[in-house]
Design a protein around this motif. Sequence first.
Motif, PDB file in Angstrom:
ATOM      1  N   SER A   1       9.810 -68.384  19.871  1.00 46.44           N
ATOM      2  CA  SER A   1      11.166 -67.973  20.229  1.00 46.44           C
ATOM      3  C   SER A   1      11.812 -67.069  19.190  1.00 46.44           C
ATOM      4  CB  SER A   1      12.052 -69.208  20.424  1.00 46.44           C
ATOM      5  OG  SER A   1      12.068 -69.993  19.250  1.00 46.44           O
ATOM      6  N   THR A   2      11.265 -67.068  17.953  1.00 45.33           N
ATOM      7  CA  THR A   2      11.907 -66.286  16.901  1.00 45.33           C
ATOM      8  C   THR A   2      11.354 -64.869  16.804  1.00 45.33           C
ATOM      9  OG1 THR A   2      10.328 -67.061  15.241  1.00 45.33           O
ATOM     10  CG2 THR A   2      12.308 -68.386  15.574  1.00 45.33           C
ATOM     11  N   ALA A   3      10.222 -64.621  17.376  1.00 44.89           N
ATOM     12  CA  ALA A   3       9.593 -63.309  17.219  1.00 44.89           C
ATOM     13  C   ALA A   3      10.216 -62.287  18.165  1.00 44.89           C
ATOM     14  CB  ALA A   3       8.103 -63.412  17.478  1.00 44.89           C
ATOM     15  N   ARG A   4      10.467 -61.104  17.655  1.00 47.26           N
ATOM     16  CA  ARG A   4      10.932 -59.984  18.477  1.00 47.26           C
ATOM     17  C   ARG A   4       9.731 -59.081  18.693  1.00 47.26           C
ATOM     18  NH1 ARG A   4      13.965 -54.863  17.681  1.00 47.26           N
ATOM     19  NH2 ARG A   4      15.392 -54.618  19.457  1.00 47.26           N
TER      20      ARG A   4
ATOM     21  N   ARG B   1       3.449 -49.655  35.961  1.00 43.21           N
ATOM     22  CA  ARG B   1       3.797 -49.220  34.606  1.00 43.21           C
ATOM     23  C   ARG B   1       2.887 -49.916  33.601  1.00 43.21           C
ATOM     24  NH1 ARG B   1       8.030 -49.391  37.913  1.00 43.21           N
ATOM     25  NH2 ARG B   1       9.596 -47.725  37.804  1.00 43.21           N
ATOM     26  N   LEU B   2       2.179 -49.127  32.805  1.00 40.94           N
ATOM     27  CA  LEU B   2       1.234 -49.655  31.825  1.00 40.94           C
ATOM     28  C   LEU B   2       1.905 -49.778  30.465  1.00 40.94           C
ATOM     29  CD1 LEU B   2      -1.527 -50.475  30.745  1.00 40.94           C
ATOM     30  CD2 LEU B   2      -2.102 -48.043  30.563  1.00 40.94           C
ATOM     31  N   ARG B   3       1.870 -51.002  29.932  1.00 43.43           N
ATOM     32  CA  ARG B   3       2.464 -51.267  28.630  1.00 43.43           C
ATOM     33  C   ARG B   3       1.406 -51.775  27.659  1.00 43.43           C
ATOM     34  NH1 ARG B   3       7.958 -54.254  30.959  1.00 43.43           N
ATOM     35  NH2 ARG B   3       8.836 -52.360  31.923  1.00 43.43           N
ATOM     36  N   LEU B   4       1.466 -51.267  26.450  1.00 41.63           N
ATOM     37  CA  LEU B   4       0.566 -51.686  25.381  1.00 41.63           C
ATOM     38  C   LEU B   4       1.321 -52.680  24.497  1.00 41.63           C
ATOM     39  CD1 LEU B   4      -2.281 -51.028  24.236  1.00 41.63           C
ATOM     40  CD2 LEU B   4      -1.187 -49.336  22.773  1.00 41.63           C
ATOM     41  N   GLY B   5       0.732 -53.846  24.303  1.00 44.44           N
ATOM     42  CA  GLY B   5       1.400 -54.861  23.502  1.00 44.44           C
ATOM     43  C   GLY B   5       1.316 -56.206  24.182  1.00 44.44           C
ATOM     44  N   PRO B   6       2.010 -57.211  23.677  1.00 39.38           N
ATOM     45  CA  PRO B   6       3.036 -57.121  22.634  1.00 39.38           C
ATOM     46  C   PRO B   6       2.467 -56.872  21.238  1.00 39.38           C
ATOM     47  CG  PRO B   6       2.645 -59.403  23.182  1.00 39.38           C
ATOM     48  CD  PRO B   6       1.835 -58.598  24.159  1.00 39.38           C
ATOM     49  N   ILE B   7       3.290 -56.244  20.409  1.00 42.79           N
ATOM     50  CA  ILE B   7       2.946 -55.962  19.025  1.00 42.79           C
ATOM     51  C   ILE B   7       3.966 -56.677  18.155  1.00 42.79           C
ATOM     52  CG2 ILE B   7       2.506 -54.155  17.321  1.00 42.79           C
ATOM     53  CD1 ILE B   7       2.127 -52.207  19.684  1.00 42.79           C
ATOM     54  N   LYS B   8       3.531 -57.618  17.343  1.00 38.01           N
ATOM     55  CA  LYS B   8       4.449 -58.450  16.568  1.00 38.01           C
ATOM     56  C   LYS B   8       5.049 -57.713  15.375  1.00 38.01           C
ATOM     57  CE  LYS B   8       2.031 -62.692  17.856  1.00 38.01           C
ATOM     58  NZ  LYS B   8       1.275 -63.880  17.394  1.00 38.01           N
ATOM     59  N   ASN B   9       4.315 -56.747  14.837  1.00 40.72           N
ATOM     60  CA  ASN B   9       4.767 -56.011  13.665  1.00 40.72           C
ATOM     61  C   ASN B   9       5.430 -54.700  14.093  1.00 40.72           C
ATOM     62  OD1 ASN B   9       4.414 -53.946  11.410  1.00 40.72           O
ATOM     63  ND2 ASN B   9       3.836 -55.824  10.347  1.00 40.72           N
ATOM     64  N   ALA B  10       6.717 -54.544  13.770  1.00 39.72           N
ATOM     65  CA  ALA B  10       7.470 -53.363  14.206  1.00 39.72           C
ATOM     66  C   ALA B  10       6.913 -52.076  13.602  1.00 39.72           C
ATOM     67  CB  ALA B  10       8.944 -53.525  13.833  1.00 39.72           C
ATOM     68  N   GLU B  11       6.462 -52.151  12.346  1.00 36.95           N
ATOM     69  CA  GLU B  11       5.899 -50.957  11.704  1.00 36.95           C
ATOM     70  C   GLU B  11       4.615 -50.527  12.393  1.00 36.95           C
ATOM     71  OE1 GLU B  11       4.303 -49.523   7.270  1.00 36.95           O
ATOM     72  OE2 GLU B  11       5.299 -51.462   7.544  1.00 36.95           O
ATOM     73  N   GLN B  12       3.783 -51.502  12.753  1.00 34.97           N
ATOM     74  CA  GLN B  12       2.554 -51.177  13.480  1.00 34.97           C
ATOM     75  C   GLN B  12       2.876 -50.558  14.829  1.00 34.97           C
ATOM     76  OE1 GLN B  12       0.264 -54.529  14.788  1.00 34.97           O
ATOM     77  NE2 GLN B  12      -1.508 -53.309  15.392  1.00 34.97           N
ATOM     78  N   ALA B  13       3.886 -51.088  15.502  1.00 33.51           N
ATOM     79  CA  ALA B  13       4.271 -50.553  16.809  1.00 33.51           C
ATOM     80  C   ALA B  13       4.673 -49.090  16.697  1.00 33.51           C
ATOM     81  CB  ALA B  13       5.425 -51.377  17.382  1.00 33.51           C
ATOM     82  N   GLN B  14       5.418 -48.761  15.651  1.00 32.04           N
ATOM     83  CA  GLN B  14       5.844 -47.374  15.455  1.00 32.04           C
ATOM     84  C   GLN B  14       4.646 -46.475  15.169  1.00 32.04           C
ATOM     85  OE1 GLN B  14       9.092 -46.404  15.908  1.00 32.04           O
ATOM     86  NE2 GLN B  14       8.224 -44.341  15.834  1.00 32.04           N
TER      87      GLN B  14
ATOM     88  N   GLN C   1      -7.244 -51.937  20.178  1.00 31.24           N
ATOM     89  CA  GLN C   1      -7.435 -53.365  19.931  1.00 31.24           C
ATOM     90  C   GLN C   1      -6.129 -54.150  20.097  1.00 31.24           C
ATOM     91  OE1 GLN C   1     -10.600 -54.882  19.393  1.00 31.24           O
ATOM     92  NE2 GLN C   1     -10.919 -52.888  20.321  1.00 31.24           N
ATOM     93  N   LEU C   2      -5.418 -53.819  21.174  1.00 31.51           N
ATOM     94  CA  LEU C   2      -4.172 -54.485  21.514  1.00 31.51           C
ATOM     95  C   LEU C   2      -4.214 -54.881  22.987  1.00 31.51           C
ATOM     96  CD1 LEU C   2      -1.599 -52.145  19.719  1.00 31.51           C
ATOM     97  CD2 LEU C   2      -2.051 -54.539  19.136  1.00 31.51           C
ATOM     98  N   PRO C   3      -3.521 -55.947  23.364  1.00 34.29           N
ATOM     99  CA  PRO C   3      -3.491 -56.320  24.782  1.00 34.29           C
ATOM    100  C   PRO C   3      -2.681 -55.321  25.593  1.00 34.29           C
ATOM    101  CG  PRO C   3      -2.028 -57.721  23.513  1.00 34.29           C
ATOM    102  CD  PRO C   3      -2.797 -56.910  22.516  1.00 34.29           C
ATOM    103  N   THR C   4      -2.916 -55.281  26.870  1.00 35.15           N
ATOM    104  CA  THR C   4      -2.153 -54.434  27.783  1.00 35.15           C
ATOM    105  C   THR C   4      -1.646 -55.290  28.936  1.00 35.15           C
ATOM    106  OG1 THR C   4      -4.119 -53.848  29.063  1.00 35.15           O
ATOM    107  CG2 THR C   4      -3.519 -52.363  27.259  1.00 35.15           C
ATOM    108  N   ASN C   5      -0.592 -54.841  29.567  1.00 33.49           N
ATOM    109  CA  ASN C   5      -0.140 -55.479  30.796  1.00 33.49           C
ATOM    110  C   ASN C   5       0.431 -54.427  31.724  1.00 33.49           C
ATOM    111  OD1 ASN C   5       3.065 -55.717  30.434  1.00 33.49           O
ATOM    112  ND2 ASN C   5       2.084 -56.153  28.474  1.00 33.49           N
TER     113      ASN C   5
END
Length: 257
Positions: free
Chosen positions: A181-184, A224-237, A211-215
């Motif tokens: 619940s705490t992770a953005r 709509r194809l989304r890559l993630g979730p990505i827990k690390n904001a810097e990695q996402a950028q 090497q990331l999940p997709t949904n």
Amino acid sequence: MRYCLKIFSCLWLVVFLSACSSSGINHSDRYSMRHDSAPLRVPTELEMQDAIVTEVSKSASAGRAYTVNGKNYTPMLDETGYSEEGIASWYGRKFHGYHTSNGEVYDMFAMTAAHKTLPLPSFVKVTNTSNGKSVIVRVNDRGPFHDDRLIDLSYAAAYKLGYYHHGTAKVKLEAITMPDSTARLSYIQVAAGSTLKNIEALAYTLRQQYQLPTNIVEKDAIYRLRLGPIKNAEQAQQVLEKLKQDQFKNAFLLYSQ
């Protein structure tokens, strides 16, 4: 002296032959059965209960890239958000009692499964798309190593989904993880289109590359194809910038909260 040497030689010969015999047993075919088959009884109601989702420690050894039959496989780092459709098969008596890829013992009456790239262990909900039946299994093994198959279920899981007589079934997989619940969490919307087959093919390519999940999210007949979730904001950028440098100039970030 000669008598002692003769006794020693005989003892050495016995030990040598015993070692050869043991070596032959240990290095013969791993499985006692040549072909797989169903058990001699049906699973009980208790055995067909869903696997209980718990916090687990991922196997480091089972997370390394590996090669089978000349094909390379790279396991996912995180299964969160993973969803995919494909063909499920099942395995039974031939493998019963032998160790799985993460060191557990395979039980054809337990709610488990084999997958080529999901982290070990992990949990997925498997739904038979032809009859709507579903089951939650613990993924603790690698396979099936056939290009046309997505997952191998235990006999009990296949029995519960109603395809144990047919051998295979079209299924949908959805990873199940413990709530955080705490992770953005960050997502990257990469592309959208009206042809599901094309979006699924692109999802497969991106999973292998990043090497990331997709949904895939469907709304108003647009996928709509989304890559993630990505827990690390810097990695996402960083991933977003890489996507924009390639052919996905319209990719953008989304957040779970």
